[in-house]
Motif scaffolding. Structure first.
Motif, PDB file in Angstrom:
ATOM      1  N   TYR A  17       0.813  -1.214   0.000  1.00  0.00           N
ATOM      2  CA  TYR A  17       0.000   0.000   0.000  1.00  0.00           C
ATOM      3  C   TYR A  17       0.850   1.268   0.000  1.00  0.00           C
ATOM      4  O   TYR A  17       0.487   2.256  -0.637  1.00  0.00           O
ATOM      5  CB  TYR A  17      -0.988  -0.002   1.171  1.00  0.00           C
ATOM      6  CG  TYR A  17      -2.139  -0.928   0.907  1.00  0.00           C
ATOM      7  CD1 TYR A  17      -3.199  -0.549   0.091  1.00  0.00           C
ATOM      8  CD2 TYR A  17      -2.165  -2.213   1.446  1.00  0.00           C
ATOM      9  CE1 TYR A  17      -4.252  -1.413  -0.182  1.00  0.00           C
ATOM     10  CE2 TYR A  17      -3.208  -3.083   1.187  1.00  0.00           C
ATOM     11  CZ  TYR A  17      -4.248  -2.676   0.374  1.00  0.00           C
ATOM     12  OH  TYR A  17      -5.279  -3.538   0.104  1.00  0.00           O
ATOM     13  N   ALA A  20       1.947   1.773  -3.556  1.00  0.00           N
ATOM     14  CA  ALA A  20       0.811   2.183  -4.391  1.00  0.00           C
ATOM     15  C   ALA A  20       0.434   3.641  -4.133  1.00  0.00           C
ATOM     16  O   ALA A  20       0.151   4.393  -5.073  1.00  0.00           O
ATOM     17  CB  ALA A  20      -0.376   1.261  -4.149  1.00  0.00           C
ATOM     18  N   LEU A  70      -6.643   2.523  -5.981  1.00  0.00           N
ATOM     19  CA  LEU A  70      -5.240   2.356  -6.372  1.00  0.00           C
ATOM     20  C   LEU A  70      -5.025   1.280  -7.438  1.00  0.00           C
ATOM     21  O   LEU A  70      -3.907   1.103  -7.912  1.00  0.00           O
ATOM     22  CB  LEU A  70      -4.393   2.030  -5.126  1.00  0.00           C
ATOM     23  CG  LEU A  70      -4.402   3.089  -4.018  1.00  0.00           C
ATOM     24  CD1 LEU A  70      -3.692   2.557  -2.790  1.00  0.00           C
ATOM     25  CD2 LEU A  70      -3.761   4.381  -4.511  1.00  0.00           C
ATOM     26  N   ILE A  72      -5.308  -2.026  -7.023  1.00  0.00           N
ATOM     27  CA  ILE A  72      -4.638  -3.187  -6.442  1.00  0.00           C
ATOM     28  C   ILE A  72      -5.584  -4.376  -6.495  1.00  0.00           C
ATOM     29  O   ILE A  72      -6.749  -4.268  -6.138  1.00  0.00           O
ATOM     30  CB  ILE A  72      -4.224  -2.926  -4.972  1.00  0.00           C
ATOM     31  CG1 ILE A  72      -3.215  -1.787  -4.914  1.00  0.00           C
ATOM     32  CG2 ILE A  72      -3.674  -4.191  -4.325  1.00  0.00           C
ATOM     33  CD1 ILE A  72      -2.873  -1.357  -3.497  1.00  0.00           C
TER      34      ILE A  72
END
Length: 73
Positions: A17, A20, A70, A72
């Motif tokens: 994270y 990102a 993001l 992900i």
């Protein structure tokens, strides 16, 4: 031994994270603002807890929404 596994998983989540967020040019404070809605306020400290691998329901919910923002998977 299980504690080491949990810590390793939390560190992996944090790295994923953090990278990102940096790639998208976002701070945790900016992410908190993006996640805040009319019905739910998200504080930067809650984003931090989620990034650090928190396992409470709100942290999981925040990560799910961050994944969408993001990109992900």
């Amino acid at each position: 031994m299980p504690e080491q596994t949990i810590e390793a998983a939390a560190m992996e989540v944090e790295v994923r994270y953090t990278i990102a967020l940096k790639r998208h040019g976002l701070t945790q404070k900016a992410m908190a603002e993006l996640l805040t809605t009319k019905t739910e306020r998200v504080a930067p400290s809650q984003v931090n807890r989620a990034v650090k691998g928190g396992n409470e329901p709100k942290s999981r919910r925040i990560r799910e929404r961050m994944n969408q923002i993001l990109g992900i998977e």
